[in-house]
Scaffold this motif. Structure first.
Motif, short mmCIF file in Angstrom:
data_model
loop_
_atom_site.label_atom_id
_atom_site.label_comp_id
_atom_site.label_asym_id
_atom_site.label_seq_id
_atom_site.Cartn_x
_atom_site.Cartn_y
_atom_site.Cartn_z
N ALA A 87 45.46 10.16 59.63
CA ALA A 87 45.51 10.47 58.19
C ALA A 87 46.48 11.62 57.99
N GLU A 88 47.46 11.42 57.12
CA GLU A 88 48.49 12.43 56.91
C GLU A 88 48.74 12.65 55.43
N GLU A 104 51.70 12.98 48.56
CA GLU A 104 52.46 12.14 49.47
C GLU A 104 53.82 11.91 48.82
N ILE A 105 54.88 11.96 49.62
CA ILE A 105 56.23 11.91 49.09
C ILE A 105 56.92 10.63 49.55
N THR A 112 54.20 3.08 47.11
CA THR A 112 52.87 2.59 47.45
C THR A 112 52.17 3.70 48.21
N VAL A 113 50.87 3.70 48.19
CA VAL A 113 50.11 4.77 48.82
C VAL A 113 49.68 4.31 50.20
N SER A 114 49.88 5.17 51.18
CA SER A 114 49.51 4.84 52.55
C SER A 114 48.00 4.95 52.73
N GLY A 115 47.51 4.26 53.74
CA GLY A 115 46.10 4.39 54.09
C GLY A 115 45.77 5.80 54.53
N GLY A 116 46.77 6.50 55.09
CA GLY A 116 46.55 7.87 55.53
C GLY A 116 46.20 8.80 54.39
N GLY A 134 51.35 10.67 44.39
CA GLY A 134 52.43 10.05 45.15
C GLY A 134 53.71 10.41 44.43
N VAL A 135 54.46 11.36 44.95
CA VAL A 135 55.69 11.82 44.29
C VAL A 135 56.82 10.88 44.69
#
Length: 185
Positions: A87-88, A104-105, A112-116, A134-135
Motif C-alpha cells: 500500500a503506497e 496519489e499523483i 484511476t485509483v490504485s489498490g494501494g 488523486g491529483v
C-alpha cells in the motif's frame, strides 16, 4: 545524501504515519527537487525527449509534491506512506499528529485509483481523514468513489492555501493563483 538534502537539491520525505507500527517500510523517499538539475543530469534537452523518457512520471510526481508542499502551511508535515504489503501513498499530510490528507499523483488527465491508495485509506481510517485525492494533469475535479476525489493540481493547491493556518509565510492563494496562471498558458 545529507549534503544534497542540506543544499535543498534533494527532498527526503520520511515515511509516515507512525500509528501502523511494524507494517510500515522504514526507508524515506528521496527525489531531486529541481527539475532543471535532474534534466541536465539525464541529458534531457527538449520537451519531446522528456515526454518519451522513463523518468517523466517520477518527474511529474516530484513537481506536484513540491507545489503542494509550497501551498500547504508549515504545520502540515509532508510524508511518504508505504507498507510491507505494497500500500503506497505518494504524499500524506499530517497536521497536529493526525493524518489530514492522502494524495496519489498521476500524470494522466483521466486518473484511476490504485489498490494501494484504497488499502492505505482503509489502514489509516479514511473516515477520519479530511481528503483522499488523486491529483492529475487535467483541470477538472470529480468524485471517483470510495471517498476519493480526482483533483487538478491547481485545485488542490488552492484548497491547501485556503485552509493554511496563519503561520504560512505567503498570502493565502498566492501559490495556487500562480499555478493556475502557469497551467493556463
Amino acid at each position: 545524501m545529507d549534503l544534497f538534502t542540506d543544499l535543498l537539491l534533494v527532498r527526503r520525505r520520511p515515511r509516515g504515519s507512525g500509528n501502523l507500527g511494524k507494517r510500515l517500510v522504514r526507508a524515506p523517499k528521496l527525489y531531486v527537487r529541481d527539475s532543471g538539475v535532474l534534466h541536465a543530469l539525464l541529458a534531457i534537452e527538449s520537451l519531446d525527449h522528456l515526454l518519451s523518457h522513463p523518468v517523466v512520471g517520477a518527474r511529474w510526481e516530484g513537481f506536484v509534491i513540491e507545489q503542494l508542499i509550497a501551498a500547504a502551511s508549515h504545520d502540515r508535515l509532508p510524508l511518504y506512506f508505504w507498507t510491507e504489503k505494497g500500500a503506497e501513498v505518494d504524499l500524506l499530510f499530517e497536521r497536529g499528529g493526525r493524518v489530514e490528507m492522502l494524495i496519489e499523483i498521476k500524470r494522466t488527465s483521466a486518473p484511476t485509483v490504485s489498490g494501494g491508495l484504497r488499502s492505505a485509506a482503509a489502514d489509516l481510517d479514511a473516515a477520519a481523514i479530511h481528503g483522499v485525492h488523486g491529483v492529475h494533469g487535467g483541470s477538472e475535479s470529480w468524485p471517483m468513489g470510495g471517498g476519493i476525489t480526482a483533483t487538478s493540481l491547481a485545485g488542490l493547491a488552492e484548497h491547501l492555501s485556503a485552509t493554511a493556518r496563519s503561520c504560512h509565510p505567503h498570502e493565502p492563494g498566492s501559490t495556487a493563483s500562480r499555478l493556475s496562471r502557469n497551467f493556463a498558458s
